[in-house]
Design an enzyme around this catalytic site. Structure first.
Site, PDB file in Angstrom:
ATOM      1  N   GLY A  65       0.816  -1.253  -0.026  1.00 41.30           N
ATOM      2  CA  GLY A  65       0.077   0.012  -0.021  1.00 41.30           C
ATOM      3  C   GLY A  65       0.850   1.013   0.119  1.00 41.30           C
ATOM      4  O   GLY A  65       2.107   1.105   0.341  1.00 41.30           O
ATOM      5  N   GLN A  70       2.833   9.922   2.076  1.00 39.74           N
ATOM      6  CA  GLN A  70       4.229   9.310   1.979  1.00 39.74           C
ATOM      7  C   GLN A  70       5.020   9.655   0.832  1.00 39.74           C
ATOM      8  O   GLN A  70       6.320   9.672   1.060  1.00 39.74           O
ATOM      9  CB  GLN A  70       4.045   7.812   1.909  1.00 39.74           C
ATOM     10  N   LEU A 111       6.897   1.489   4.504  1.00 41.15           N
ATOM     11  CA  LEU A 111       7.826   1.968   3.743  1.00 41.15           C
ATOM     12  C   LEU A 111       8.465   3.349   4.299  1.00 41.15           C
ATOM     13  O   LEU A 111       9.423   3.577   3.861  1.00 41.15           O
ATOM     14  CB  LEU A 111       7.173   2.326   2.306  1.00 41.15           C
ATOM     15  N   HIS A 152      -3.892   1.178   7.640  1.00 39.42           N
ATOM     16  CA  HIS A 152      -2.824   1.881   7.837  1.00 39.42           C
ATOM     17  C   HIS A 152      -2.579   2.845   6.958  1.00 39.42           C
ATOM     18  O   HIS A 152      -2.166   4.056   7.322  1.00 39.42           O
ATOM     19  CB  HIS A 152      -1.771   0.449   7.482  1.00 39.42           C
ATOM     20  N   GLU A 153      -3.157   2.944   5.549  1.00 36.25           N
ATOM     21  CA  GLU A 153      -2.962   4.030   4.687  1.00 36.25           C
ATOM     22  C   GLU A 153      -3.968   4.898   5.341  1.00 36.25           C
ATOM     23  O   GLU A 153      -3.619   6.364   4.891  1.00 36.25           O
ATOM     24  CB  GLU A 153      -3.505   3.751   3.288  1.00 36.25           C
TER      25      GLU A 153
HETATM   26  O1  GNR Z   1       4.281  -2.615   2.724  1.00 31.50           O
HETATM   27  C1  GNR Z   1       3.573  -2.422   3.668  1.00 31.50           C
HETATM   28  N1  GNR Z   1       3.272  -3.709   4.157  1.00 31.50           N
HETATM   29  C2  GNR Z   1       2.371  -3.635   5.347  1.00 31.50           C
HETATM   30  C3  GNR Z   1       2.351  -4.857   6.080  1.00 31.50           C
HETATM   31  C4  GNR Z   1       1.648  -5.066   7.205  1.00 31.50           C
HETATM   32  C5  GNR Z   1       0.602  -4.039   7.577  1.00 31.50           C
HETATM   33  C6  GNR Z   1       0.538  -2.710   6.544  1.00 31.50           C
HETATM   34  C7  GNR Z   1       1.525  -2.557   5.630  1.00 31.50           C
HETATM   35  S1  GNR Z   1       1.496  -1.244   4.546  1.00 31.50           S
HETATM   36  C8  GNR Z   1       3.154  -1.363   4.036  1.00 31.50           C
HETATM   37  C9  GNR Z   1       3.425  -0.302   2.983  1.00 31.50           C
HETATM   38  C10 GNR Z   1       3.358   0.938   3.546  1.00 31.50           C
HETATM   39  O2  GNR Z   1       3.998   1.609   4.253  1.00 31.50           O
HETATM   40  N2  GNR Z   1       1.936   1.793   3.203  1.00 31.50           N
HETATM   41  O3  GNR Z   1       1.702   3.018   3.958  1.00 31.50           O
HETATM   42 NI    NI Z   2       3.081   3.022   5.693  1.00 32.79          NI
END
Ligand code: GNR
Ligand code: NI
Length: 190
Positions: A65, A70, A111, A152-153
């Site tokens: 994601g 970001q 990331l 998360h996003e």
């Molecule tokens: O690549 C990502 N892996 C992930 C693994 C578990 C829970 C959330 C994520 S999101 C992350 C990519 C990212 O930083 N998105 O904002």
């Molecule tokens: Ni993230």
């Protein structure tokens, strides 16, 4: 991102084609990651070009994601693809989580927090409303990793990071390590 391809002497203007570009990802503790993103008002070709660049950036970094925050664009927009084969892309513009149900604990990474993985508890099922890349409004019921990823996003769009769910001590340890790595990287380049 545009690349000049041609010059038409009759029209005396340059022609361009659009090319995709990988964008720079901000890293914790960059204060720009704390910005609250504002809603997208029009879904146009310029926004779709940003979406394409975000997918390229996310796939190149092997992420599932990426939120616009970001890449230092403070608009409410995210991309995701939790499939194993990178063939199930989602674009969520102005996402709103309407319902949350159940709990799931996932080892999360980000990331913007490279190299650190910690358990975070989220809702296991969500209902989310958003605009698709053509501007149409849809509702989606997501579960498991896709639900975790969207939460998360959406946190990123509100200036929140997964490290905010950890203890102050753990967050400071991660912050110090990342700052130290960055100092050492700067020393190598200099
Ligand atoms: O690549 C990502 N892996 C992930 C693994 C578990 C829970 C959330 C994520 S999101 C992350 C990519 C990212 O930083 N998105 O904002
Ligand atoms: Ni993230």
């Amino acid at each position: 991102m545009f690349q000049r391809i041609d010059f038409d002497p009759k029209q005396s203007r340059l022609a361009y084609v659009q090319i995709m570009a990988k964008l720079k990802i901000l890293e914790f503790p960059d204060p720009r990651l704390r910005t609250k993103a504002t809603p997208v008002d029009v879904v146009d070709d310029k926004l779709r070009a940003l979406v394409d660049d975000m997918f390229e950036t996310m796939y190149a970094a092997s992420g599932i994601g990426l939120a616009a925050t970001q890449v230092d664009v403070h608009k409410r927009l995210l991309v995701a693809d939790v499939s194993a084969d990178n063939d199930d892309p989602y674009v969520l513009i102005n996402p709103e989580i309407l319902e949350k149900e159940g709990t799931i604990v996932t080892d999360e990474g980000c990331l913007s927090v490279p190299g650190f993985y910690e358990e975070v508890e989220r809702a296991e099922h969500i209902k989310v409303r958003f605009l698709e890349r053509d501007g149409t409004e849809v509702k989606l019921e997501a579960t498991g990793l896709l639900a975790v990823c969207i939460q998360h996003e959406v946190d990123h769009l509100d200036g929140k990071l997964f490290v905010d769910y950890l203890s102050e001590a753990k967050r400071q340890r991660i912050r110090k390590k990342l700052l130290k790595e960055r100092r050492q990287q700067a020393a190598v380049i200099a």
